[in-house]
Scaffold this motif. Structure first.
Motif, mmCIF file in Angstrom:
data_model
loop_
_atom_site.group_PDB
_atom_site.id
_atom_site.type_symbol
_atom_site.label_atom_id
_atom_site.label_comp_id
_atom_site.label_asym_id
_atom_site.label_seq_id
_atom_site.Cartn_x
_atom_site.Cartn_y
_atom_site.Cartn_z
ATOM 1 N N THR A 48 47.323 37.575 38.896
ATOM 2 C CA THR A 48 46.539 37.827 37.652
ATOM 3 C C THR A 48 45.293 38.750 37.831
ATOM 4 O O THR A 48 44.661 38.809 36.807
ATOM 5 N N TRP A 49 45.049 39.487 39.036
ATOM 6 C CA TRP A 49 44.146 40.097 39.225
ATOM 7 C C TRP A 49 43.905 41.241 38.151
ATOM 8 O O TRP A 49 42.623 41.691 37.792
ATOM 9 N N SER A 50 44.880 41.737 37.763
ATOM 10 C CA SER A 50 44.943 43.025 37.108
ATOM 11 C C SER A 50 44.573 42.386 35.413
ATOM 12 O O SER A 50 44.048 43.348 34.903
ATOM 13 N N ASP A 51 44.911 41.228 35.153
ATOM 14 C CA ASP A 51 44.055 40.765 34.003
ATOM 15 C C ASP A 51 42.782 40.822 33.961
ATOM 16 O O ASP A 51 42.042 41.081 32.920
ATOM 17 N N GLU A 53 40.698 42.749 35.694
ATOM 18 C CA GLU A 53 40.343 44.033 35.822
ATOM 19 C C GLU A 53 40.217 44.573 34.239
ATOM 20 O O GLU A 53 39.549 45.319 33.791
ATOM 21 N N ARG A 54 41.195 44.255 33.499
ATOM 22 C CA ARG A 54 41.398 44.614 31.997
ATOM 23 C C ARG A 54 40.279 43.912 31.339
ATOM 24 O O ARG A 54 39.690 44.363 30.544
ATOM 25 N N ASP A 57 37.066 45.395 31.742
ATOM 26 C CA ASP A 57 36.824 46.711 31.001
ATOM 27 C C ASP A 57 36.718 46.777 29.545
ATOM 28 O O ASP A 57 35.905 47.565 29.000
ATOM 29 N N GLN A 82 39.679 45.744 46.260
ATOM 30 C CA GLN A 82 39.923 46.062 45.054
ATOM 31 C C GLN A 82 38.732 45.717 44.010
ATOM 32 O O GLN A 82 38.547 46.472 43.236
ATOM 33 N N HIS A 86 36.475 48.725 41.811
ATOM 34 C CA HIS A 86 36.520 48.675 40.576
ATOM 35 C C HIS A 86 34.781 48.416 39.909
ATOM 36 O O HIS A 86 34.277 47.487 40.223
ATOM 37 N N ASN A 133 44.563 36.428 30.350
ATOM 38 C CA ASN A 133 45.566 37.282 29.519
ATOM 39 C C ASN A 133 44.778 37.415 28.080
ATOM 40 O O ASN A 133 45.852 38.219 27.548
ATOM 41 N N THR A 174 55.167 46.117 27.185
ATOM 42 C CA THR A 174 53.677 46.257 28.198
ATOM 43 C C THR A 174 52.811 47.259 27.339
ATOM 44 O O THR A 174 51.707 47.357 27.667
#
Length: 345
Positions: A48-51, A53-54, A57, A82, A86, A133, A174
């Motif tokens: 869930t790392w991309s969560d 990052e989002r 942001d 990563q 970022h 999320n 998505t």
């Protein structure tokens, strides 16, 4: 005192080998927040790392994160790279590593303990615990800054600020166009393209009360509180009780004690969160959920009696501070010790 011993004292109900593998500030942000700012508290995994990052942001403030992952050095180095690449992460996100010798959920350090870990090392006076999320669709930090004196007083007195959650009926695409204003959000709600999300309740029917929120221009209290209610809240890091770590994953248990001790739940009228699809589903089995529900039923009785006795001992039983517990726990108190505390008013 060794590191493992220190961590085992902080998390007394966790196994020593588990606490020994906790690494606070494994990755530390380059910018330090102001003490009276607010930090998001959350838990992530490599999946869930991309969560995260989002989330970084969208949220231009501090974030305190418990990262649950294995001990593989290559995997950890990949996460470190990563993080450093970022800019928003390296500036404002603290990562506290909780290593596991085996993949998957560890019952030795449940998610409620992971939440406490991220909260413990948050660098601000106020926190907002939430799933990774979720994304803030409005400028919540600006709202708090604009109403700083009033909100600081409420939070330091033990109240919490509820941030309403909204979701999409179909969690498959998505690509989502997030509404960034209340007026646009309500248009989508009226078109059944979005709904108020209170877990354990049908869409648009939870205690946050969509009908009231639609027309609210100021804070309003939650009038239909239930002990299963688990909204996203802004709270004091130091005043509120900690999450009960007997549960693998129960956000409601983190808030129930706050309510029983007299804390009011105030709903923000113009700010909200939006839930996006989960990348990883919960690993709790059906059997785990049965155990959690049975534990929570006993926890409800236990907390009612515990906090009732405390309020009575402090001479606060007849006052406003005990109003919530007298309403929420009337049946428990009447039947415990044959009414030793007295009948609820």
């Amino acid at each position: 005192m060794t590191h493992g011993l220190k961590m085992s004292k902080l998390f007394a109900k966790a196994h020593y080998q588990t606490t020994d593998s906790i690494h606070p500030f494994w990755l530390k942000s380059s910018e330090s927040p102001l003490n009276d700012d607010i930090s998001i508290v959350t838990v992530v995994t490599p999946g869930t790392w991309s969560d995260l990052e989002r989330l970084a942001d969208y949220w231009k403030g501090h974030i305190s994160v418990t990262l649950c992952m294995d001990t593989n050095v290559e995997h950890q180095n990949r996460i470190r790279e990563q993080y450093n690449k970022h800019a928003e992460l390296s500036k404002r996100v603290d990562i506290h590593l909780s290593e596991s010798v085996r993949p998957g959920l560890s019952v030795l350090l449940p998610q409620n303990a992971d939440r406490n870990l991220a909260r413990l090392f948050a660098q601000t006076d106020f926190i907002m615990e939430m799933p990774s999320n979720m994304v803030p669709a409005t400028d919540i930090r600006r709202t708090l800054e604009t109403n700083k004196a009033m909100f600081d007083s409420l939070l330091r007195d033990g109240d919490v600020l509820v941030v309403p959650m909204f979701g999409f009926p179909v969690q498959e695409s998505t690509l989502y166009k997030l509404p960034f204003t209340k007026s646009r959000l309500l248009e989508l709600v009226n078109d059944d393209a979005m709904f108020l999300l209170d877990k354990h309740w049908k869409p648009n029917t939870g205690p946050t009360d969509l009908n009231v929120w639609k027309y609210a221009t100021t804070l309003y209290p939650v009038s239909r509180y239930d002990f299963h209610y688990e909204p996203i809240v802004i709270e004091s890091k130091s005043v509120q009780p900690w999450c009960a770590e007997r549960f693998l994953d129960s956000r409601a248990a983190c808030l129930f004690s706050s309510y029983l001790t007299g804390g009011e739940f105030w709903v923000l009228p113009d700010d909200y969160m939006v839930e996006l699809p989960e990348i990883e589903k919960s690993e709790l089995s059906a059997f785990d959920h049965v155990i959690e529900n049975r534990l929570y039923a006993k926890f409800y009785w236990e907390q009612c009696v515990h906090h009732a006795r405390q309020l009575d001992a402090l001479g606060l039983w007849k006052g406003k501070r005990s109003q919530h517990i007298r309403t929420q726990c009337s049946r428990v108190i009447q039947n415990w010790g044959k009414g030793i505390i007295g009948k609820p008013e």
